[in-house]
Every structure is written in C-alpha cells, then in structure tokens.
Design a protein around this motif. Sequence first.
Motif, PDB file in Angstrom:
ATOM      1  N   TRP A 126       0.852  -1.181   0.000  1.00  0.00           N
ATOM      2  CA  TRP A 126       0.000   0.000   0.000  1.00  0.00           C
ATOM      3  C   TRP A 126       0.892   1.237   0.000  1.00  0.00           C
ATOM      4  CZ3 TRP A 126      -1.048  -4.436   2.660  1.00  0.00           C
ATOM      5  CH2 TRP A 126      -2.325  -4.984   2.547  1.00  0.00           C
ATOM      6  N   ASN A 127       0.576   2.221  -0.815  1.00  0.00           N
ATOM      7  CA  ASN A 127       1.357   3.460  -0.881  1.00  0.00           C
ATOM      8  C   ASN A 127       0.623   4.601  -0.182  1.00  0.00           C
ATOM      9  OD1 ASN A 127       3.304   2.182  -2.396  1.00  0.00           O
ATOM     10  ND2 ASN A 127       2.495   2.887  -4.354  1.00  0.00           N
ATOM     11  N   THR A 128       1.370   5.412   0.547  1.00  0.00           N
ATOM     12  CA  THR A 128       0.850   6.662   1.112  1.00  0.00           C
ATOM     13  C   THR A 128       1.752   7.774   0.607  1.00  0.00           C
ATOM     14  OG1 THR A 128       0.059   5.500   3.082  1.00  0.00           O
ATOM     15  CG2 THR A 128       0.257   7.910   3.224  1.00  0.00           C
ATOM     16  N   GLN A 129       1.190   8.692  -0.185  1.00  0.00           N
ATOM     17  CA  GLN A 129       1.994   9.679  -0.897  1.00  0.00           C
ATOM     18  C   GLN A 129       1.795  11.093  -0.363  1.00  0.00           C
ATOM     19  OE1 GLN A 129       1.701   7.255  -5.143  1.00  0.00           O
ATOM     20  NE2 GLN A 129       1.029   9.374  -5.056  1.00  0.00           N
ATOM     21  N   LEU A 130       2.881  11.863  -0.410  1.00  0.00           N
ATOM     22  CA  LEU A 130       2.807  13.297  -0.137  1.00  0.00           C
ATOM     23  C   LEU A 130       2.976  14.016  -1.464  1.00  0.00           C
ATOM     24  CD1 LEU A 130       2.705  15.727   1.811  1.00  0.00           C
ATOM     25  CD2 LEU A 130       5.214  15.577   1.943  1.00  0.00           C
ATOM     26  N   GLU A 131       2.020  14.879  -1.794  1.00  0.00           N
ATOM     27  CA  GLU A 131       2.062  15.641  -3.039  1.00  0.00           C
ATOM     28  C   GLU A 131       1.742  17.111  -2.731  1.00  0.00           C
ATOM     29  OE1 GLU A 131      -1.003  13.763  -5.299  1.00  0.00           O
ATOM     30  OE2 GLU A 131       0.103  11.875  -5.581  1.00  0.00           O
ATOM     31  N   TYR A 132       2.017  17.977  -3.699  1.00  0.00           N
ATOM     32  CA  TYR A 132       1.592  19.372  -3.521  1.00  0.00           C
ATOM     33  C   TYR A 132       1.098  19.953  -4.840  1.00  0.00           C
ATOM     34  CZ  TYR A 132       5.969  21.308  -5.535  1.00  0.00           C
ATOM     35  OH  TYR A 132       7.016  21.658  -6.379  1.00  0.00           O
ATOM     36  N   SER A 133       0.217  20.933  -4.705  1.00  0.00           N
ATOM     37  CA  SER A 133      -0.282  21.662  -5.877  1.00  0.00           C
ATOM     38  C   SER A 133       0.215  23.100  -5.789  1.00  0.00           C
ATOM     39  CB  SER A 133      -1.820  21.647  -5.888  1.00  0.00           C
ATOM     40  OG  SER A 133      -2.321  22.336  -4.755  1.00  0.00           O
ATOM     41  N   GLY A 134       0.044  23.841  -6.860  1.00  0.00           N
ATOM     42  CA  GLY A 134       0.440  25.242  -6.854  1.00  0.00           C
ATOM     43  C   GLY A 134       1.911  25.437  -7.188  1.00  0.00           C
ATOM     44  N   THR A 135       2.451  26.582  -6.737  1.00  0.00           N
ATOM     45  CA  THR A 135       3.842  26.934  -7.073  1.00  0.00           C
ATOM     46  C   THR A 135       4.623  27.320  -5.822  1.00  0.00           C
ATOM     47  OG1 THR A 135       3.188  29.230  -7.449  1.00  0.00           O
ATOM     48  CG2 THR A 135       3.191  27.752  -9.373  1.00  0.00           C
ATOM     49  N   VAL A 136       5.939  27.180  -5.931  1.00  0.00           N
ATOM     50  CA  VAL A 136       6.841  27.554  -4.841  1.00  0.00           C
ATOM     51  C   VAL A 136       7.684  28.735  -5.325  1.00  0.00           C
ATOM     52  CG1 VAL A 136       8.673  26.793  -3.294  1.00  0.00           C
ATOM     53  CG2 VAL A 136       6.942  25.138  -4.100  1.00  0.00           C
ATOM     54  N   ASP A 137       7.626  29.859  -4.587  1.00  0.00           N
ATOM     55  CA  ASP A 137       8.389  31.036  -5.027  1.00  0.00           C
ATOM     56  C   ASP A 137       9.831  30.979  -4.527  1.00  0.00           C
ATOM     57  OD1 ASP A 137       8.468  31.892  -2.369  1.00  0.00           O
ATOM     58  OD2 ASP A 137       6.834  33.327  -2.607  1.00  0.00           O
ATOM     59  N   GLU A 138      10.575  32.060  -4.811  1.00  0.00           N
ATOM     60  CA  GLU A 138      12.008  32.077  -4.471  1.00  0.00           C
ATOM     61  C   GLU A 138      12.253  32.088  -2.969  1.00  0.00           C
ATOM     62  OE1 GLU A 138      10.561  36.314  -5.039  1.00  0.00           O
ATOM     63  OE2 GLU A 138      10.368  34.370  -6.071  1.00  0.00           O
ATOM     64  N   ASN A 139      11.245  32.417  -2.187  1.00  0.00           N
ATOM     65  CA  ASN A 139      11.395  32.419  -0.726  1.00  0.00           C
ATOM     66  C   ASN A 139      10.944  31.104  -0.089  1.00  0.00           C
ATOM     67  OD1 ASN A 139      12.348  35.141  -0.581  1.00  0.00           O
ATOM     68  ND2 ASN A 139      10.216  35.830  -0.939  1.00  0.00           N
ATOM     69  N   GLY A 140      10.594  30.157  -0.917  1.00  0.00           N
ATOM     70  CA  GLY A 140      10.165  28.850  -0.404  1.00  0.00           C
ATOM     71  C   GLY A 140       8.725  28.822   0.058  1.00  0.00           C
ATOM     72  N   VAL A 141       7.931  29.788  -0.398  1.00  0.00           N
ATOM     73  CA  VAL A 141       6.527  29.833   0.002  1.00  0.00           C
ATOM     74  C   VAL A 141       5.685  29.072  -1.027  1.00  0.00           C
ATOM     75  CG1 VAL A 141       4.529  31.289   0.475  1.00  0.00           C
ATOM     76  CG2 VAL A 141       6.818  32.045   1.151  1.00  0.00           C
ATOM     77  N   LEU A 142       4.993  28.052  -0.552  1.00  0.00           N
ATOM     78  CA  LEU A 142       4.106  27.280  -1.431  1.00  0.00           C
ATOM     79  C   LEU A 142       2.728  27.936  -1.437  1.00  0.00           C
ATOM     80  CD1 LEU A 142       3.190  24.812  -3.114  1.00  0.00           C
ATOM     81  CD2 LEU A 142       2.740  23.645  -0.937  1.00  0.00           C
ATOM     82  N   SER A 143       2.322  28.386  -2.607  1.00  0.00           N
ATOM     83  CA  SER A 143       0.953  28.880  -2.768  1.00  0.00           C
ATOM     84  C   SER A 143       0.142  27.739  -3.371  1.00  0.00           C
ATOM     85  CB  SER A 143       0.939  30.113  -3.684  1.00  0.00           C
ATOM     86  OG  SER A 143       1.657  31.175  -3.090  1.00  0.00           O
ATOM     87  N   GLY A 144      -0.366  26.918  -2.517  1.00  0.00           N
ATOM     88  CA  GLY A 144      -1.064  25.714  -2.953  1.00  0.00           C
ATOM     89  C   GLY A 144      -1.318  24.816  -1.749  1.00  0.00           C
TER      90      GLY A 144
END
Length: 490
Positions: A126-144
């Motif tokens: 069984w797999n448990t995955q970590l994913e993300y949506s959106g974008t990551v800016d130059e300061n490491g901020v994920l908008s998503g």
Amino acid sequence: MVNFRKYISGVAVLASGFFLAQSTVSTVLYSPAYDNQKSSLNLPSPITSMVEKTILSPKELVDINVNTMMTDPVLKNATWGFVVYDPKTKKVISSYNENTPLVPASTTKLLTTETAMNMLGESYRWNTQLEYSGTVDENGVLSGNLYIVGSGDPSLGTNKGGAWAYRDIITDFKEGLSREGIKKVNGDIIIQTALFKGNISKLPENVVWLENNNYYLPVGTTKEINPANEKLIVKKGNNFSTDKKFFYVSPYNNQMVYADKYEGDGILTTKLPDAPAFLANSFRTTLVKSGISVTGKVTPKMTDANPEARKLVSVYKSPTLADIIYYTNQHSDNGLAEALLKTVGFQSLGDQTTESGRKVVTEHLKNGGFDMLGLNYIDGSGLSRSNNVTPIAQAKFLTSLMNEKYYKTYLNSLPIGGQSGTLKRMFNGLGNGQVFAKTGTLNKVKTLAGYMKTNTGKTLVFSLMVNNYAGSVDMVKKRMEKILEPALDL
C-alpha cells in the motif's frame, strides 16, 4: 464416525495380561470417576503409553482418542468435528463430524489471508503519498495545498509487520519538503483517499463484542487519537435501559452499541482507526513546531471533480502483503484481517465495503473448488458467530494450497506449535515444531486448522473445531493436543 470397538477386546486382553489384570488402557476404557476430573485430562503413564503404541497403530490410537473424547466431561455435550487428511492420497485418515458446519472463529483468517495473497500477490504494498499543488516562489513559500494520498494501508503507523512509526513517515515527508525548498505553506493539508471512506460501518451480524474482557469495534474514525494505541474509553449510560450499559463505538461515529453484560476494564479496542487523519494532523503539528507554517487546516476530500495538478514529493510504502499476512496469522490480528477483506473487495469491485469483500472471497473460494456446502462467510476475521465451515472443507482447502506458488509463504505465516504466535503455548512437548496451524478462540469456541509434519516425514492436513464445550479453554487445548499427538506417528 470412527469405530473403536474392534480394537477394545484385543487391547484389553493384552494390556490386562501385561499388568496382571491390575490396570487398563487409559485412553480406551472410560471410568465414571472421570466425570469428576475438572482440571486435567488424566494422561496415561509412560509405561501405559508405550504398551498402547506397541499394540496399536498410530491411526488406531487417533481413532480411539477421538472416541474417548465423546465421553469426556469437557467435550461430551459439545458440538465438535475433526479430520486428519492425507494430501497425497486425497483420503481421510481419521474423522468425526467432518461434514458438520461449525463456528470456525479465527481460523476464518485462513480463507481471508489466502484470498488476498492469491489475488494481490506476496509483494503487494500500500502506498501513502505526499504531493503538492500550486507553485513555490524564491522564498520557499508554497501557494497551494499539500496532499496526503492514502490507499487503505491497514498497518500505517502501527509498527505491525515492520511498518514505520508515524514519526518516521513524518520525518521522511518533511525531508521531501526540504528537497522541494518549501519553507511555508499557504494552503491546506488535504487527505485524499477513496478507500474506507467515511470509516463508519457496522460489524457483521452476531459478532462477539466481549471476549476475555476486550471489546471489538467496527471501523471508526479517531482523528486526534493515535491509532497505534488503539484504545478508546468506554462511555457508560445513566439515562437508558437499566438492564444494559452502553458505549460508543467511536467518539466520532455517534453510533451506540449495547452490551448485555459489562466485564471490561474501561478500555475499548479499535483495530482500524482513521490513520491518514492522524498522520495528517501529526504532520501539520510537526511542520509548525519546526518553523514551517501552514496557514490552512487539515481537511478530507474524498472525491474531486476538478483535481489540481500535483507534484509527487515522497512515497511511503507499507510492508509487503506477505509481511502483513505473517503478522495477521501469527497474532490473529482482527483489524488487519478485516482490512484485507475490504482491500480485495476494492481491488476487484471498486468498493471498500465488507459486503464487496465477502462477495470476492466467496467467489474466489467457489472458483477454487472449495466445498461450499456448510460455508457461511460473514467477516474476514472470524469474530462473527454466524461464520460456519466444515472440518473437511477446511482440510481440503488447505490441501489445495500446497500446489500454489505462494504455499511456502502462506505456510510460514502460520504459528508453530511450541514456538511462535498463538501456538507458542501449545505442543510444548510432543508436536513441538511440527504443527503449523491457525488458532481460533471465542467464548466456548476453540478451533485449530493447519498442517503437521509427522515423524515419518509426511505432511498431513487437519481441522479440529470445538463449539459449546464445558470447562476452560485450557482444558480444551489439552484435549486437542491429546487427539492430535498420535497423528504425529502416522
């Protein structure tokens, strides 16, 4: 039914001559005083056993022991069945009530685990995955958003079968975010898994709620409660029926279950909590404590009509199915067995319910030539007293597996007499290391089914199921050993 009358005359004459008419063959002749023995089986002396083995064949000794048990105070009013089967000749060696449907208790797991191994394969994970949506800016901020995508892993965070602890999975996920350069999350942590959705279900009919002071629960969400602890506090009623005490199945389920008699210690046991929710909440807490802020909340999203584009960050893989089945059978883990039932249902029918799993297992058994007469397969673990199977059906089923490519893995998952799992305290003398079998225990139900390696090098298959016995479970265990021990010389 075995017939032992033809043996008695010769045995009695020879034995009485040997002992100058001062003793009898203990396993053959019944004494009324035997009814008063409540604590042990009155096993024969070594000299008497030696004489019996000299006079009688192993098969005759098995038959005689079976017949003796019919007048035994523990078993004489019980409903029980027994069979020893030769997988090479496909013949019954000895039997009693072998065609009688009986409550199998946890030997039901033999059917559930084999179906899973057959359909999913030993290496299934069984797999448990970590994913993300959106974008990551130059300061490491994920908008998503961050997504934890589950697949119904029944071992998630439990350490069972070599499964990782939550802290290890969280550490791995956190390292994944570091690799992506994410230092802040402007969004939610979304749990997404269609498996076991809602996590609210009732146990199948006639399930034993109280067993050895432990209560068994259906699947229930626990959210903030660590599933590794698997404990919930009993809720006793004050304004309800005076002759019953009630408790919640889960604090998030809002469904009350009644018990006629409460003998527990205030602890309920749940075997399939909402592991992804606990993982997600623990992950968020860890991120915030380590300086990675998360502006949103943890929220489930079972279906998504317009899914966001997402990037994979990390994947946690469960132990193999072989490892999970080993743990299930060794420890007779009810929760894992029920999860396997739902997993095969989902994989075949796209539905994670017990009903779908039940259909898949019974269809698999039918296609494999299982003797369906007398079979009533209700749940995956054997907790339901509505489960029924015949001893001969169990024996022939186990025989059919000996030609399967996964037979060795399946055999290795079974407890070994005197050595491992739920058989560690049985067969500590004769049969130590020679009996490979699944045990089953409910109130007034004791069962055992599996394989035995005889002293002559044969592999035999057996099933022994006892329902509604008198006395203690330890007394029944002694009688089961007594019945099976002569078969080791076949």
